[in-house]
Design a protein around this motif. Structure first.
Motif, PDB file in Angstrom:
ATOM      1  N   ALA A   1       0.826  -1.208   0.000  1.00  9.05           N
ATOM      2  CA  ALA A   1       0.000   0.000   0.000  1.00  9.05           C
ATOM      3  C   ALA A   1       0.862   1.260   0.000  1.00  9.05           C
ATOM      4  CB  ALA A   1      -0.931   0.015   1.210  1.00  9.05           C
ATOM      5  N   LYS A   2       0.239   2.326  -0.485  1.00  4.22           N
ATOM      6  CA  LYS A   2       0.860   3.658  -0.431  1.00  4.22           C
ATOM      7  C   LYS A   2      -0.146   4.620   0.184  1.00  4.22           C
ATOM      8  CE  LYS A   2       1.382   6.258  -4.171  1.00  4.22           C
ATOM      9  NZ  LYS A   2       1.837   6.408  -5.549  1.00  4.22           N
ATOM     10  N   ILE A   3       0.349   5.472   1.086  1.00  6.02           N
ATOM     11  CA  ILE A   3      -0.553   6.369   1.802  1.00  6.02           C
ATOM     12  C   ILE A   3      -0.108   7.818   1.633  1.00  6.02           C
ATOM     13  CG2 ILE A   3      -1.009   4.545   3.472  1.00  6.02           C
ATOM     14  CD1 ILE A   3       0.663   6.193   5.508  1.00  6.02           C
ATOM     15  N   LYS A   4      -1.062   8.720   1.832  1.00  4.36           N
ATOM     16  CA  LYS A   4      -0.768  10.152   1.756  1.00  4.36           C
ATOM     17  C   LYS A   4      -0.322  10.662   3.122  1.00  4.36           C
ATOM     18  CE  LYS A   4      -2.332  10.731  -2.518  1.00  4.36           C
ATOM     19  NZ  LYS A   4      -1.408  11.014  -3.636  1.00  4.36           N
ATOM     20  N   ILE A   5       0.790  11.386   3.117  1.00  5.63           N
ATOM     21  CA  ILE A   5       1.207  12.110   4.313  1.00  5.63           C
ATOM     22  C   ILE A   5       1.703  13.486   3.861  1.00  5.63           C
ATOM     23  CG2 ILE A   5       1.778  10.025   5.614  1.00  5.63           C
ATOM     24  CD1 ILE A   5       4.742  10.649   5.103  1.00  5.63           C
TER      25      ILE A   5
ATOM     26  N   TYR B   1       4.139  12.399  -0.311  1.00  2.00           N
ATOM     27  CA  TYR B   1       3.986  13.755   0.225  1.00  2.00           C
ATOM     28  C   TYR B   1       3.339  14.715  -0.771  1.00  2.00           C
ATOM     29  CZ  TYR B   1       7.399  12.529   3.936  1.00  2.00           C
ATOM     30  OH  TYR B   1       8.058  11.968   4.999  1.00  2.00           O
ATOM     31  N   ASN B   2       3.206  14.296  -2.004  1.00  6.78           N
ATOM     32  CA  ASN B   2       2.730  15.192  -3.058  1.00  6.78           C
ATOM     33  C   ASN B   2       3.455  16.545  -3.048  1.00  6.78           C
ATOM     34  OD1 ASN B   2      -0.126  13.437  -2.710  1.00  6.78           O
ATOM     35  ND2 ASN B   2       0.465  13.962  -4.794  1.00  6.78           N
ATOM     36  N   GLY B   3       4.737  16.499  -2.755  1.00  2.69           N
ATOM     37  CA  GLY B   3       5.573  17.693  -2.881  1.00  2.69           C
ATOM     38  C   GLY B   3       5.257  18.821  -1.936  1.00  2.69           C
TER      39      GLY B   3
ATOM     40  N   GLU C   1       7.668   9.125  -1.834  1.00  4.64           N
ATOM     41  CA  GLU C   1       7.281   9.738  -3.109  1.00  4.64           C
ATOM     42  C   GLU C   1       7.109  11.253  -3.000  1.00  4.64           C
ATOM     43  OE1 GLU C   1       4.475   7.321  -5.219  1.00  4.64           O
ATOM     44  OE2 GLU C   1       3.342   9.084  -5.915  1.00  4.64           O
ATOM     45  N   GLU C   2       7.706  11.947  -3.937  1.00  2.33           N
ATOM     46  CA  GLU C   2       7.590  13.408  -4.055  1.00  2.33           C
ATOM     47  C   GLU C   2       7.624  14.133  -2.702  1.00  2.33           C
ATOM     48  OE1 GLU C   2       4.125  14.169  -6.637  1.00  2.33           O
ATOM     49  OE2 GLU C   2       5.602  14.580  -8.188  1.00  2.33           O
ATOM     50  N   PRO C   3       8.719  13.994  -1.957  1.00  4.20           N
ATOM     51  CA  PRO C   3       8.784  14.710  -0.676  1.00  4.20           C
ATOM     52  C   PRO C   3       8.788  16.227  -0.857  1.00  4.20           C
ATOM     53  CG  PRO C   3      10.909  13.712  -1.212  1.00  4.20           C
ATOM     54  CD  PRO C   3       9.929  13.188  -2.208  1.00  4.20           C
TER      55      PRO C   3
ATOM     56  N   GLY D   1       7.918  11.402 -10.640  1.00  7.17           N
ATOM     57  CA  GLY D   1       7.696  11.271 -12.082  1.00  7.17           C
ATOM     58  C   GLY D   1       6.283  11.582 -12.528  1.00  7.17           C
ATOM     59  N   GLU D   2       5.303  11.533 -11.599  1.00  3.48           N
ATOM     60  CA  GLU D   2       3.928  11.796 -12.021  1.00  3.48           C
ATOM     61  C   GLU D   2       3.735  13.250 -12.429  1.00  3.48           C
ATOM     62  OE1 GLU D   2       2.232  11.055  -7.881  1.00  3.48           O
ATOM     63  OE2 GLU D   2       0.975  12.688  -8.571  1.00  3.48           O
ATOM     64  N   SER D   3       4.625  14.117 -11.980  1.00  2.00           N
ATOM     65  CA  SER D   3       4.516  15.539 -12.347  1.00  2.00           C
ATOM     66  C   SER D   3       5.729  15.994 -13.151  1.00  2.00           C
ATOM     67  CB  SER D   3       4.386  16.390 -11.086  1.00  2.00           C
ATOM     68  OG  SER D   3       3.309  15.962 -10.302  1.00  2.00           O
TER      69      SER D   3
HETATM   70 MG   LIG Z   1       1.884  10.473  -5.994  1.00  5.69          MG
END
Ligand SMILES: [Mg+2]
Length: 382
Positions: free
Chosen positions: A166-170, A198-200, A223-225, A248-250
Motif C-alpha cells: 500500500a501507499k498512503i498520503k502524508i 507527500y505530493n511535494g 514519493e515526491e517529498p 515522475g507523475e509531475s
Molecule cells: Mg503520488
C-alpha cells in the motif's frame, strides 16, 4: 490500415458535496480525463487516455494532432514523440510542455492499441518481446479527506480485499505523518511493502525531518517529498536520509526524466501512461532508467483505459540488473482505491485483484473492451 478518424472524448464525474479528497496539495471534487478514440479505414478502433483538464486537452487532440495522424499507419506511433519534440506536430515552442505531452500520449497509446489488434499480441509483448502474467498491485489509499475519517478504515478495507502492499498520503505535519505511517504499518504487517506520498508539500528541511521520523517503518519508497521542480531539494534529501526516493507523475518529457536518472535524484521513476508521451516514450524512459539501475513503477490515477496502458507498460519493464535465476524486485503497480466510475464502469471487464495479484490482459492491444454507451453518461461538451 491507415487511421481515418481521431475523436477526443472529455469525461467528468462530479463527486458528492463533502466527498472531496486527495493529497496534501489539494482536494479533488471530480474525476476527469479525456479518452482518445482512433479508427482505421478497416474499422479497427484504438483507445488512449490524455490525463489532463478534459476540455483543454481534447481541443489539443482534435485541433493539433488529428490532422497530423489521419492517413498514417499505426506503426507511426514509434516516431510520434520525436515529431512533437521536433516541432513538426504542435509547433516548436510547446512540444515539451505538459498538455502537449498528455495529448500526444492519448493519441500514441491508441495507435499502439491498434498495432496490437493488428498482429494479435498484447502491447507488453510488442514492447518487450516477453510475456508477463501478473504484477503485484498496491493499494493507493489513506487519502486526505474532506470528511472526518479514521485512517485505519481504508487500510483495513484494502487488506481485507487482499492487498499485500500500500501507499498512503502524508505531508501535513510531522506528528500526523508518524501517526498515519504507524497505523498503516500496524495493519499491513511487517513484511508488506509500504510507501508514502507527500505530493511535494514539504521544504527539503521538513522532508528530511519527517523521513528521519518515519524511516523506522521500513518504507519501500518515499514519493515526491518536495515539489517536482525542486531538483536541489531532492539532492539535499538524498544527502541526509537513506531511503529510496520516487517521482515522475509531475515530470513531463524525456529531458526532465533524464535529469532525474542521470543525477540520481530518485531511485524510482513513475511515468504516467496518460501523460508521459506514450508507449514508445515510456519504453525509452524505462531503458534510460534501468541502464542506471533506477526502477520504473508507473503512476496510475487514471480511467480504465489509462490503467490498462500502465499495466501493459509495467508488464514490459526490463528486470535488469537481475539475472533470470534471481528473484527480481516485484513490479509494484498502483491501484487507486478511491471511487472513480471512469475506472470502474467504462470497461466491459473492470480490473480487479485476486490473491494479491493483478492479471495482465493477454488479449491484443490494451486487452480491454470499452463500453462506449457507458462513456456517454460522463461525457461533457468539448
Ligand atoms: Mg503520488
Amino acid at each position: 490500415m491507415a487511421i481515418r478518424s481521431v475523436e477526443a472524448i472529455p469525461l467528468t464525474h462530479a463527486l458528492q458535496d463533502g466527498q472531496s479528497f486527495g493529497g496534501t496539495r489539494g482536494m479533488t471534487g471530480s474525476r476527469s480525463t479525456t479518452l482518445v478514440r482512433l479508427e482505421t479505414d478497416d474499422g479497427t478502433v484504438g483507445w488512449g487516455e490524455a490525463f489532463a483538464s478534459p476540455r483543454a486537452v481534447a481541443a489539443l487532440v482534435e485541433d493539433v494532432f488529428a490532422d497530423a495522424v489521419v492517413g498514417l499507419e499505426p506503426s507511426a506511433a514509434e516516431s510520434l514523440a520525436e515529431r512533437v519534440y521536433a516541432g513538426e506536430i504542435g509547433g516548436y515552442h510547446v512540444g515539451r510542455q505538459a498538455f502537449t505531452q498528455c495529448a500526444l500520449t492519448g493519441v500514441e497509446t491508441a495507435m499502439w492499441d491498434i498495432r496490437g489488434k493488428r498482429v494479435g499480441d498484447p502491447i507488453h509483448t510488442l514492447l518487450s518481446g516477453a510475456t508477463t502474467d501478473h504484477v503485484v498491485p498496491y493499494a493507493s489509499t489513506m487519502y486526505i479527506t474532506e470528511w472526518e475519517q479514521d485512517p485505519a478504515e481504508p487500510m483495513e478495507a484494502a487488506k481485507d480485499d487482499g492487498f499485500t502492499a500500500a501507499k498512503i498520503k502524508i505531508g501535513r505535519d510531522l506528528e500526523d505523518d508518524y501517526h498515519r505511517v504507524s497505523v498503516a504499518r500496524e495493519i499491513l504487517g511487517d513484511d508488506a511493502h509500504l510507501m508514502v506520498d507527500y505530493n511535494g508539500n514539504y521544504t527539503p528541511r521538513q522532508a528530511i525531518e519527517s523521513i528521519k521520523a518515519i524511516r523506522e517503518f521500513d518504507l519501500t519508497w518515499v514519493e515526491e517529498p518536495v515539489p517536482p521542480e525542486n531538483t536541489s531539494g531532492y539532492r539535499e534529501i538524498k544527502q541526509h536520509v537513506d531511503v529510496p526516493l520516487a517521482a515522475g507523475e509531475s515530470h513531463f518529457g524525456r529531458f526532465e526524466f533524464k535529469k532525474l536518472v542521470d543525477e540520481r535524484l530518485v531511485d524510482i521513476i513513475q511515468p504516467n501512461l496518460g501523460q508521459c508521451g506514450g508507449f514508445a516514450e515510456a519504453r525509452f524512459l524505462a531503458k534510460l532508467a534501468v541502464t542506471e539501475n533506477v526502477l520504473v513503477r508507473p503512476h496510475v490515477w487514471n480511467s480504465g483505459v489509462g490503467t490498462a496502458a500502465a499495466l501493459q507498460f509495467a508488464a514490459s519493464v526490463p528486470s535488469y540488473p537481475h539475472a533470470p535465476d534471481m528473484a527480481p524486485e516485484p513490479v509494484l503497480f498502483e491501484f487507486d482505491r478511491s471511487e472513480n466510475p471512469l475506472r470502474q464502469e467504462i470497461l466491459e471487464t473492470p480490473f480487479d485483484i485476486a490473491d494479491g495479484e493483478l492479471s495482465v490482459p493477454q488479449e491484443p492491444g490494451l486487452g480491454i473492451t470499452v463500453d462506449e454507451d457507458r462513456l456517454e453518461e460522463y461525457r461533457i461538451s468539448a
